[in-house]
Scaffold this motif. Structure first.
Motif, short mmCIF file in Angstrom:
data_model
loop_
_atom_site.label_atom_id
_atom_site.label_comp_id
_atom_site.label_asym_id
_atom_site.label_seq_id
_atom_site.Cartn_x
_atom_site.Cartn_y
_atom_site.Cartn_z
N GLU A 4 -15.30 12.38 36.62
CA GLU A 4 -13.91 12.28 37.11
C GLU A 4 -13.45 10.87 37.63
O GLU A 4 -14.30 10.13 38.13
CB GLU A 4 -13.71 13.30 38.14
N ASP A 42 -6.92 15.10 42.00
CA ASP A 42 -6.93 16.35 41.22
C ASP A 42 -5.61 16.03 40.54
O ASP A 42 -5.45 16.72 39.01
CB ASP A 42 -6.98 17.61 41.96
N THR A 70 -15.43 5.66 38.34
CA THR A 70 -15.39 7.11 38.28
C THR A 70 -16.24 7.37 39.52
O THR A 70 -16.80 6.74 40.34
CB THR A 70 -16.26 7.72 37.02
#
Length: 74
Positions: A4, A42, A70
């Motif tokens: 992510e 998110d 990340t």
């Protein structure tokens, strides 16, 4: 498993300023769950909203942007 990307530092800047997600939600007229999604990366706020967040926190918009690393690299 995809890593992510951390795109914003909203959560960190809120903490630095001693403010909460609920406070930001009230200032912007947004749902607190929306703010939570921004703080966890998110979801991302629009560019216009990013400038609104910066104004409320008294920082430059660029201070709300992450370096592009990340989560695993942090």
């Amino acid at each position: 498993m995809a890593e992510e990307r951390i795109l914003n530092r909203i959560k960190a800047v809120l903490a630095e300023k001693g403010k909460t997600n609920l406070w930001l939600a009230e200032q912007l007229g947004k749902n607190k769950s929306t703010i939570s999604k921004w703080c966890t990366n998110d979801q991302q706020p629009s560019l216009e909203t990013l400038f609104d967040i910066a104004q409320e926190l008294g920082v430059e918009a660029c201070e709300l942007l992450a370096s592009g690393k990340t989560k695993k690299e942090h």
